[in-house]
Motif scaffolding. Structure first.
Motif, PDB file in Angstrom:
ATOM      1  N   ASP A  64      27.767   7.417 -13.488  1.00  0.00           N
ATOM      2  CA  ASP A  64      26.498   7.524 -14.209  1.00  0.00           C
ATOM      3  C   ASP A  64      25.400   6.674 -13.575  1.00  0.00           C
ATOM      4  N   MET A  65      25.781   5.759 -12.688  1.00  0.00           N
ATOM      5  CA  MET A  65      24.797   4.900 -12.046  1.00  0.00           C
ATOM      6  C   MET A  65      24.202   5.501 -10.777  1.00  0.00           C
ATOM      7  N   ILE A  66      24.663   6.684 -10.372  1.00  0.00           N
ATOM      8  CA  ILE A  66      24.127   7.307  -9.165  1.00  0.00           C
ATOM      9  C   ILE A  66      22.645   7.627  -9.334  1.00  0.00           C
ATOM     10  N   GLN A  67      22.322   8.395 -10.364  1.00  0.00           N
ATOM     11  CA  GLN A  67      20.934   8.830 -10.558  1.00  0.00           C
ATOM     12  C   GLN A  67      19.974   7.673 -10.819  1.00  0.00           C
ATOM     13  N   PRO A  68      20.284   6.733 -11.723  1.00  0.00           N
ATOM     14  CA  PRO A  68      19.343   5.628 -11.909  1.00  0.00           C
ATOM     15  C   PRO A  68      19.179   4.762 -10.669  1.00  0.00           C
ATOM     16  N   SER A  69      20.246   4.577  -9.894  1.00  0.00           N
ATOM     17  CA  SER A  69      20.138   3.780  -8.674  1.00  0.00           C
ATOM     18  C   SER A  69      19.245   4.467  -7.649  1.00  0.00           C
ATOM     19  N   PHE A  70      19.455   5.759  -7.451  1.00  0.00           N
ATOM     20  CA  PHE A  70      18.640   6.525  -6.507  1.00  0.00           C
ATOM     21  C   PHE A  70      17.175   6.481  -6.943  1.00  0.00           C
ATOM     22  N   THR A  71      16.958   6.618  -8.252  1.00  0.00           N
ATOM     23  CA  THR A  71      15.608   6.593  -8.817  1.00  0.00           C
ATOM     24  C   THR A  71      14.985   5.206  -8.691  1.00  0.00           C
ATOM     25  N   PHE A  72      15.747   4.182  -9.014  1.00  0.00           N
ATOM     26  CA  PHE A  72      15.302   2.793  -8.915  1.00  0.00           C
ATOM     27  C   PHE A  72      14.857   2.468  -7.490  1.00  0.00           C
ATOM     28  N   LEU A  73      15.619   2.937  -6.510  1.00  0.00           N
ATOM     29  CA  LEU A  73      15.323   2.635  -5.111  1.00  0.00           C
ATOM     30  C   LEU A  73      14.056   3.330  -4.622  1.00  0.00           C
ATOM     31  N   VAL A  74      13.690   4.439  -5.261  1.00  0.00           N
ATOM     32  CA  VAL A  74      12.414   5.072  -4.945  1.00  0.00           C
ATOM     33  C   VAL A  74      11.279   4.086  -5.216  1.00  0.00           C
ATOM     34  N   GLY A  75      11.381   3.380  -6.335  1.00  0.00           N
ATOM     35  CA  GLY A  75      10.379   2.375  -6.670  1.00  0.00           C
ATOM     36  C   GLY A  75      10.446   1.166  -5.765  1.00  0.00           C
ATOM     37  N   VAL A  76      11.663   0.748  -5.377  1.00  0.00           N
ATOM     38  CA  VAL A  76      11.831  -0.440  -4.545  1.00  0.00           C
ATOM     39  C   VAL A  76      11.102  -0.305  -3.211  1.00  0.00           C
ATOM     40  N   VAL A  77      11.219   0.866  -2.586  1.00  0.00           N
ATOM     41  CA  VAL A  77      10.638   1.038  -1.243  1.00  0.00           C
ATOM     42  C   VAL A  77       9.156   1.378  -1.281  1.00  0.00           C
ATOM     43  N   LEU A  78       8.616   1.698  -2.457  1.00  0.00           N
ATOM     44  CA  LEU A  78       7.230   2.151  -2.531  1.00  0.00           C
ATOM     45  C   LEU A  78       6.217   1.105  -2.040  1.00  0.00           C
ATOM     46  N   PRO A  79       6.328  -0.173  -2.407  1.00  0.00           N
ATOM     47  CA  PRO A  79       5.352  -1.140  -1.889  1.00  0.00           C
ATOM     48  C   PRO A  79       5.308  -1.179  -0.361  1.00  0.00           C
ATOM     49  N   PHE A  80       6.466  -1.014   0.271  1.00  0.00           N
ATOM     50  CA  PHE A  80       6.523  -1.002   1.732  1.00  0.00           C
ATOM     51  C   PHE A  80       5.873   0.265   2.283  1.00  0.00           C
ATOM     52  N   SER A  81       6.110   1.389   1.598  1.00  0.00           N
ATOM     53  CA  SER A  81       5.542   2.668   2.036  1.00  0.00           C
ATOM     54  C   SER A  81       4.018   2.667   1.921  1.00  0.00           C
ATOM     55  N   ILE A  82       3.517   2.158   0.797  1.00  0.00           N
ATOM     56  CA  ILE A  82       2.065   2.110   0.603  1.00  0.00           C
ATOM     57  C   ILE A  82       1.413   1.210   1.651  1.00  0.00           C
ATOM     58  N   ALA A  83       2.019   0.042   1.887  1.00  0.00           N
ATOM     59  CA  ALA A  83       1.473  -0.895   2.870  1.00  0.00           C
ATOM     60  C   ALA A  83       1.472  -0.280   4.261  1.00  0.00           C
ATOM     61  N   SER A  84       2.538   0.440   4.606  1.00  0.00           N
ATOM     62  CA  SER A  84       2.632   1.071   5.921  1.00  0.00           C
ATOM     63  C   SER A  84       1.544   2.109   6.113  1.00  0.00           C
ATOM     64  N   ARG A  85       1.306   2.917   5.091  1.00  0.00           N
ATOM     65  CA  ARG A  85       0.284   3.966   5.195  1.00  0.00           C
ATOM     66  C   ARG A  85      -1.117   3.358   5.253  1.00  0.00           C
ATOM     67  N   LYS A  86      -1.327   2.293   4.513  1.00  0.00           N
ATOM     68  CA  LYS A  86      -2.630   1.636   4.558  1.00  0.00           C
ATOM     69  C   LYS A  86      -2.878   1.024   5.935  1.00  0.00           C
ATOM     70  N   ASN A  87      -1.832   0.464   6.531  1.00  0.00           N
ATOM     71  CA  ASN A  87      -1.960  -0.126   7.864  1.00  0.00           C
ATOM     72  C   ASN A  87      -2.271   0.929   8.923  1.00  0.00           C
ATOM     73  N   LYS A  88      -1.876   2.167   8.640  1.00  0.00           N
ATOM     74  CA  LYS A  88      -2.160   3.263   9.567  1.00  0.00           C
ATOM     75  C   LYS A  88      -3.502   3.921   9.276  1.00  0.00           C
ATOM     76  N   GLY A  89      -4.256   3.326   8.343  1.00  0.00           N
ATOM     77  CA  GLY A  89      -5.593   3.811   8.064  1.00  0.00           C
ATOM     78  C   GLY A  89      -5.704   4.827   6.945  1.00  0.00           C
ATOM     79  N   ALA A  90      -4.659   4.966   6.150  1.00  0.00           N
ATOM     80  CA  ALA A  90      -4.700   5.942   5.054  1.00  0.00           C
ATOM     81  C   ALA A  90      -5.731   5.523   4.015  1.00  0.00           C
ATOM     82  N   THR A  91      -6.530   6.475   3.569  1.00  0.00           N
ATOM     83  CA  THR A  91      -7.492   6.228   2.497  1.00  0.00           C
ATOM     84  C   THR A  91      -6.836   6.537   1.161  1.00  0.00           C
ATOM     85  N   ALA A  92      -7.518   6.182   0.085  1.00  0.00           N
ATOM     86  CA  ALA A  92      -6.974   6.449  -1.252  1.00  0.00           C
ATOM     87  C   ALA A  92      -6.776   7.945  -1.466  1.00  0.00           C
TER      88      ALA A  92
END
Length: 396
Positions: A64-92
């Motif tokens: 039962d922890m498969i889905q919440p873990s996979f979902t939780f990790l989507v949130g975990v990596v998001l700050p890194f993803s947003i920062a990476s895209r901003k560093n590449k010049g992504a606009t809002a």
């Protein structure tokens, strides 16, 4: 979309945690329930089989922890993803456009995987990828704000969702439970105030009776056999927000031991709050309809998993022993499609063609699914390993 190289700035423990989660999903091919059924006196196989199945309603198994873990990790990596895209010049606007596109792809991929072998598209919204896709755009928007705003949004979601269910009327006397696929005296039915979260007699079930019948269907939708529902995407967003908060800490410049302490304290606290909510009948822990108590309880468990892998992999630097999981975790979408799509069955069936119909009985009939499943699992891993060596990573 295919990425020709691994994204920079990856957190090793996150890849290992994700690989562990996807391994649990891929390992369904072992069919431990079959081994347990063939060895009914073995407590060992009973425990393993239990943890490879979903519980009937309340509490949880490891599976039962498969889905919440996979979902939780989507949130975990998001700050890194947003920062990476901003560093590449992504606009809002470009960031929002990519987010909307990704959300759509996740939803459509969920439809596709749930429709394999069907005569028509199965418009079902409880698939993991679809649930994530429906809340992902809101998650990214929240990712642009402070942790205080993110936490406030989490509270609003959980309290609002709890209140909506609590205000939905309970079945009247003489209600025909069989029309919802639930025996009237089902042993897992909840009583008292907690009955507002019973299987297929709750707000989410009533919503799906209207919503899912708006789509083309071979038969009118009456109920989901497992009790799953479309509305679960709302509290699922809550699980992603918990991951977002964890990711913010992980990305911060705080010392590693401070981050680890945060994960442990948050994990234990959330688990205890979830248990209290369940035991006091305020809100039961039910994964299938993603109750607020489940968000809190499973979220706490995710924090503990993250703490364990962060300590082992990033602090103690035990990376080599987890290489097997890293290969899976770095290509989680490919692993998900392998596990949930037709490739797993294709490989397993072809092994019988090439190795003979009885090769799986090498250690006796009781362990047949274990043998065929282990070989199938290894071949799926080899595909992921080849992709890893070629630096081919499936990314949406």
């Amino acid at each position: 979309m295919t990425n020709s190289q691994a994204p920079a700035g990856r957190i090793a423990s996150v890849d290992v945690y994700r690989g562990f989660v996807m391994l649990l999903m891929m390992a369904e091919v072992l069919s431990l329930q079959s081994v347990s059924a063939a060895l009914p006196d073995s407590k060992f196989w009973q425990v393993l089989a239990f943890n490879q199945t979903h519980v009937q309603w309340t509490w949880l198994s490891l599976h039962d922890m498969i889905q919440p873990s996979f979902t939780f990790l989507v949130g975990v990596v998001l700050p890194f993803s947003i920062a990476s895209r901003k560093n590449k010049g992504a606009t809002a606007s470009s960031l929002l456009g990519h987010t909307l596109f990704r959300s759509l792809i996740l939803i459509l991929l969920g439809f596709f995987l749930r429709s394999l072998g069907a005569d028509q598209t199965n418009y079902t919204f409880e698939d993991t990828l679809t649930q994530i896709g429906m809340g992902y755009t809101l998650l990214v928007i929240l990712g642009l704000y402070s942790p205080k705003v993110q936490f406030s949004a989490l509270i609003i979601i959980l309290v609002g969702y709890w209140l909506a269910f609590a205000l939905y009327p309970l079945p009247a006397a003489g209600f025909d439970y069989t029309a919802t696929g639930v025996p009237p005296n089902w042993e897992h039915n909840l009583h008292g105030f907690a009955a507002h979260w019973n299987k297929n007699t709750n707000l989410a079930w009533a919503t799906d009776r209207w919503f899912l019948n708006l789509f083309p269907r071979a038969q009118p939708f009456l109920f989901n056999d497992g009790g799953y529902s479309t509305l679960s995407f709302i509290p699922t967003l809550g699980t992603m927000i918990l991951g977002l908060l964890a990711g913010g800490v992980l990305k911060s410049t705080q010392p590693a031991n401070v981050k680890l302490k945060y994960f442990i304290i948050a994990g234990i606290s959330l688990i205890l709050v979830g248990i209290v909510l369940h035991l006091t009948n305020i809100n039961p822990i039910v994964k299938r309809i993603w109750t607020p108590a489940w968000v809190i309880f499973s979220g706490g468990t995710c924090f503990i998993f993250l703490a364990i892998f962060y300590w082992l992999v990033d602090i103690k630097q035990f990376k080599r022993p987890f290489f097997f999981l890293t290969v899976i975790g770095m290509n989680s979408i490919a692993a998900y499609v392998m596990a949930d799509g037709g490739l797993r069955k294709y490989i397993k069936s072809n092994l019988y063609v090439h190795l003979g119909q009885h090769y799986d009985q090498l250690f006796g009939l009781a362990y047949a699914t274990l043998v065929s499943g282990a070989l199938t699992l290894f071949l799926m891993w080899l595909i992921l390993y080849w992709m890893h060596k070629q630096k081919l990573y499936i990314k949406i």
